[in-house]
Structure formats: structure tokens, C-alpha cells
Design an enzyme around this catalytic site. Structure first.
Site, PDB file in Angstrom:
ATOM      1  N   GLU A   1      -3.365   1.811  -5.898  1.00  0.00           N
ATOM      2  CA  GLU A   1      -3.389   2.474  -7.208  1.00  0.00           C
ATOM      3  C   GLU A   1      -2.202   3.421  -7.371  1.00  0.00           C
ATOM      4  O   GLU A   1      -1.606   3.516  -8.442  1.00  0.00           O
ATOM      5  CB  GLU A   1      -4.707   3.225  -7.377  1.00  0.00           C
TER       6      GLU A   1
ATOM      7  N   ASP B   1     -15.890   6.603  -3.579  1.00  0.00           N
ATOM      8  CA  ASP B   1     -16.853   7.510  -4.208  1.00  0.00           C
ATOM      9  C   ASP B   1     -17.306   8.585  -3.222  1.00  0.00           C
ATOM     10  O   ASP B   1     -17.525   9.744  -3.597  1.00  0.00           O
ATOM     11  CB  ASP B   1     -18.077   6.729  -4.706  1.00  0.00           C
TER      12      ASP B   1
ATOM     13  N   ASN C   1      -6.186   5.202  -4.259  1.00  0.00           N
ATOM     14  CA  ASN C   1      -5.864   4.540  -2.997  1.00  0.00           C
ATOM     15  C   ASN C   1      -4.382   4.167  -3.019  1.00  0.00           C
ATOM     16  O   ASN C   1      -3.681   4.373  -4.018  1.00  0.00           O
ATOM     17  CB  ASN C   1      -6.769   3.338  -2.738  1.00  0.00           C
ATOM     18  N   ARG C   2      -3.890   3.619  -1.924  1.00  0.00           N
ATOM     19  CA  ARG C   2      -2.456   3.322  -1.819  1.00  0.00           C
ATOM     20  C   ARG C   2      -2.005   2.359  -2.919  1.00  0.00           C
ATOM     21  O   ARG C   2      -0.945   2.550  -3.530  1.00  0.00           O
ATOM     22  CB  ARG C   2      -2.142   2.727  -0.448  1.00  0.00           C
TER      23      ARG C   2
END
Length: 487
Positions: A209, A276, A206-207
Site C-alpha cells: 500500500e 486490524d 502495509n509495504r
């Protein structure tokens, strides 16, 4: 970019994928209830619990989504010798399209996340877990099992939740094994050091991470693209797919391809497990040879469906088909669902505190009596589910020559009504299975029945629901209409 019809035609092939998933398996527990007061002991809400649900989480949620899409999965993980581990083993064992390889490591606690929910909002989450690395013996055993699984699969997923299963050395060995087997590798990464995933086909951070790995804040499209290209170059990655919440997704590949995909969600209810869903859909598509951008488009559409459901909900192929055909699909068609999808829709409504009504029938040649029944049923609840007898069921109940209209047409007419929120076709003679599965708060039938004659009344009353006998509109009957037409 693939057009909606091309994406829709590729969804059926997702069910042909064989996916090997290695990673952190956990138990997601949701405790639902109501908040009516604050505690006299501290300024905190008091949750009066109603019920709780248990779902496979982490790598298990990736597998749930794969199965919902029709794919076959092999799940490889390490769990503890404890009650949570035994529950996880039983839950995975009940998934018919999953081949489980769960290694038990004594003294290691299994991971459990518990979310407390009221009025559709999470109040608190508690985690019971360890982040210690698995033993060398467990890692070696897991690698051996993985090599065998990779030979029989189409694509590999590494689901890293930083709970100790995917150690840096094991990740390196797994990617090498996948390369040796000629399998693409999709990684859901964690942590600052993406070097551990060197050689992977696609990373799906994600952004936040991505920014953590890049060591900077990523506030613009340009910054995100630059960070992706730098990490791809430094770590021999095939591509990075960045999930960006309300801003959709960005896909950047080593061969220079770039696409920004807008968010697909119409209503965001719960983001739990949406990552997921992205990983599962992307992997299933790549496993069948889909183009990277087209696979990302499918994953983006699936994420839009997932965040509109309660809990770590799986996305079915039918859900995904409706999402990619959203421009062509009418609102009424979207209300017609199989039982599994209907159960998830009802769970979402119920988590929002909404009351669920249910009625059933053949509804052949819809007339004002039907309209009145449905109106009264909808007035008794926040949402109305209609169980519709299939064509075969109607013939058994009404005789040859019935129904006049087929089940698809009858479902379409019902779904077009504002009072109806969901239509489920059932093949049995009675709706008992639907009632037992959906557990409506209110069961409604017309006044040509008494409560004792209403099928399922005892079930609904048994768990505290109500049964409503609606007033019939006099002078209307499908059978009477057919007799007049024949006369």
C-alpha cells in the site's frame, strides 16, 4: 525503544482506552472442510464441508481486538438492509464493551467475505460487496454521530477498506472533527491518494500500500523510509507505521524518529486481519498516552500473536503479555490459558487438521498414575488440553486441607510435561462448560470410571467424538500419599 518489562507494565492500561472506530464493517465467514479428491467436472478440489464460523471483519475486527485488549469501543458504520446486515447488527450487539451506531442504507448490500479452508490453507475467497460511496444523507448522519463519539473517546480509528463508507469528503471532515476534539487519529489507509488522510496522527499501510501511494517499488529499508518522509511532508501526517510481513515494521515520524522493528511471529498460520490487530493495539496504546515507538512495539508484538492464530482472530491482553515477556516467560507458563484464549488455540490446531484430546482432574501431588493417564490421553490425540480444578473447586470435592498445592503450582507442574499442550483452570465442580466450549475429539478418564460415569461423555459422543478409558497405574493415589504422610 522500550524494554520488555516497561511494555508489559503498560498493557494493563490498554483496557482503559476509549476508542471511536469509523469505517467499513463486514462479515468474515470461514467454511472449513476436507479435500479428498478433485472434481470430475473440472481440475479443482472438492471441499467436503464440516462447519463454518462467522466473525466481525473490517472495522468490526478492529473493534473485536480492542475489546479483547479490554478497551471500550464505539463503532460507527453503514450497512445494508439485508440478511448479512442483520447478522452483523446482532453480532455487534452481543459485544458488551461496544457502543454500536450502525446506519442502515436501503438498497445497499452489506459486505461479506467467505474463505474456504482445508488443512489449514485457504482454497478460495469470495467477496459479496459494493464499493459505491454511501449516500450524502448517510455521510451527514455518520459525521454527526462521530462528533458526539469523539468528545467521549481518547483516540479515533478510521478503518478504510475502500467499500464506500469513508468517502474522501467524509474522511476530511472526520479528521477535522477529531482535531477539534483534541484526539489522535489512527488510519488504516487504502488507495493511491494519501492526501485524503491529511492531518492524521498515524497511517498504518502495509509495504504494498505504501509503494502504491508512493508510486514506486520499495525493496529496501532506505526506500521505505524515504517514501514515508515524502508522504509525511506532503500530507501533514504525524507518522507512518509500515507493516512489512516477515521483515517486521518500520515507524517514521514527522519529528524525525525512526525505528525498524523485527517480526515477532514464531509461526505464521493465517495473516487474515493482522493489520486490524496492529491498528487496534496502536490506537489503544496512544489513547493512554503511550510513546509512539513503544505503541508501535506493542502493535508489532500483537501482530506476531495474530498471525499464529486461525482466521481473523483477536488478540487478548494475556496473549500480548506473553508475547512481550517472551524472553522471561517459560514455555510451560505459556501453556496456561484462560478459556477464551484456549478456545482460539484449539481452533488453530483444529484448522490444521489436528485431533484434540481432553482430560481433567485436581492433579494434586502429581504421581506416576497421573503421568500414565496423561501419556495415554496424549497418544489418543494430536494435542492434549487438561482441565484443572481450581483451589475452591478442589476443597468442595476433597474437603478442607486440600489441595496440598495451590492451583498456580499445580498448573505449572502440568504445563511442564511434554504430553500436555494446554492447561485451563476451571472453578466449577465439573468440566462440563469446558467440554461444551472446546468440543474435544476425544475425552479421556482413568479406569476407576466407567463410560457412564464420565462427566461430559454424553456431550462428546453426541457430536461424534470418542471417550477413552485409560488404564490406571496401580498403587498410586494422592489421597493415599497424604494419608501415609500424616501417618
Amino acid at each position: 525503544m522500550a524494554d520488555p518489562s516497561t511494555l508489559a507494565s503498560s498493557i494493563e492500561s490498554l483496557g482503559l482506552s476509549r476508542v471511536a472506530c469509523v469505517g467499513d464493517l463486514m462479515l468474515d465467514r470461514f467454511v472449513y472442510g476436507r479435500v479428498e479428491r478433485t472434481s470430475p467436472e473440472a481440475p479443482v478440489p472438492v471441499l467436503r464441508t464440516d462447519h463454518d464460523d462467522h466473525m466481525l471483519g473490517g472495522a468490526g475486527n478492529v473493534v473485536r481486538n480492542l475489546v479483547s485488549l479490554g478497551a471500550q469501543a464505539t463503532l460507527l458504520s453503514v450497512i445494508g438492509d439485508d440478511e448479512v446486515g442483520r447478522r452483523l447488527t446482532g453480532m455487534v450487539g452481543r459485544e458488551e464493551r461496544v457502543e454500536p451506531h450502525l446506519l442502515v442504507e436501503r438498497g445497499r448490500p452489506s459486505t461479506e467475505k467467505t474463505r474456504f479452508v482445508a488443512g489449514g490453507q485457504q482454497l478460495l475467497r469470495t467477496d459479496s460487496e459494493t464499493t459505491d460511496a454511501i449516500s450524502q444523507r448517510s455521510a451527514e448522519s455518520l459525521l454527526g454521530l462521530a462528533r458526539d463519539a469523539f468528545a467521549a473517546c481518547d483516540v479515533v480509528v478510521l478503518s478504510d477498506y475502500a467499500k464506500g463508507v469513508l468517502t474522501p469528503e467524509l474522511v476530511r471532515q472526520l479528521i477535522e472533527a477529531a482535531e477539534d476534539a483534541g484526539r489522535p487519529v489512527v488510519v488504516d489507509p487504502k488507495g493511491r491518494d494519501f492526501a485524503r488522510y491529511a492531518g492524521a496522527t498515524v497511517l498504518t499501510p502495509n509495504r504494498a500500500e505504501l509503494g502504491f501511494a508512493a508510486g514506486e517499488s520499495l525493496a529496501t529499508d532506505e526506500a521505505i523510509v524515504a517514501a514515508c518522509r515524502d508522504l509525511i511532508s506532503r500530507h501533514r501526517l504525524g507518522a507512518i507505521l509500515v507493516t512489512r510481513s516477515r521483515d517486521g515494521m518500520t515507524i517514521v515520524s514527522a519529528d524525525g524518529r525512526l525505528a525498524h522493528l523485527p517480526a515477532e511471529a514464531r509461526e505464521v498460520f493465517d495473516v487474515s486481519g493482522a493489520g486490524d490487530t496492529v491498528v487496534a493495539t496502536l490506537a489503544a496504546a496512544l489513547g493512554q498516552g503511550a510513546d509512539l515507538i513503544a505503541a508501535a512495539q506493542l502493535a508489532n508484538a500483537a501482530a506476531g500473536v495474530a498471525v499464529g492464530k486461525a482466521g481473523t482472530a483477536a488478540v487478548h491482553a494475556a496473549d500480548l503479555l506473553r508475547a512481550v515477556r517472551a524472553g522471561d516467560l517459560s514455555a510451560s507458563e505459556a501453556k496456561i490459558m484462560p478459556l477464551g484464549a484456549a478456545l482460539e488455540a484449539v481452533a488453530g490446531w483444529r484448522a490444521r487438521g489436528q485431533r484434540i484430546g481432553f482430560t481433567n482432574g485436581c492433579f494434586d501431588l502429581l504421581h506416576p498414575g497421573h503421568v500414565s493417564l496423561l501419556r495415554q490421553a496424549r497418544q489418543a490425540a494430536d494435542r492434549l488440553v487438561v482441565g484443572l480444578n481450581s483451589d475452591a473447586s478442589v476443597r468442595r470435592l476433597k474437603g478442607e486441607g486440600r489441595p496440598v498445592q495451590g492451583e498456580a503450582a499445580r498448573a505449572q507442574v502440568l504445563a511442564s510435561l511434554e504430553t500436555v499442550d494446554l492447561v485451563v483452570i476451571f472453578a466449577e465442580d465439573t468440566p462440563v462448560r469446558l467440554i461444551e466450549t472446546l468440543r474435544p475429539d476425544c475425552l479421556v478418564k482413568g479406569s476407576d470410571y466407567t463410560i457412564d460415569e464420565v462427566v461430559g461423555a454424553d456431550i462428546v459422543q453426541g457430536y461424534g467424538g470418542t471417550v477413552l478409558i485409560a488404564e490406571n497405574e496401580p498403587g498410586y493415589s494422592t489421597s493415599g500419599t497424604i494419608r501415609r504422610l500424616r501417618g
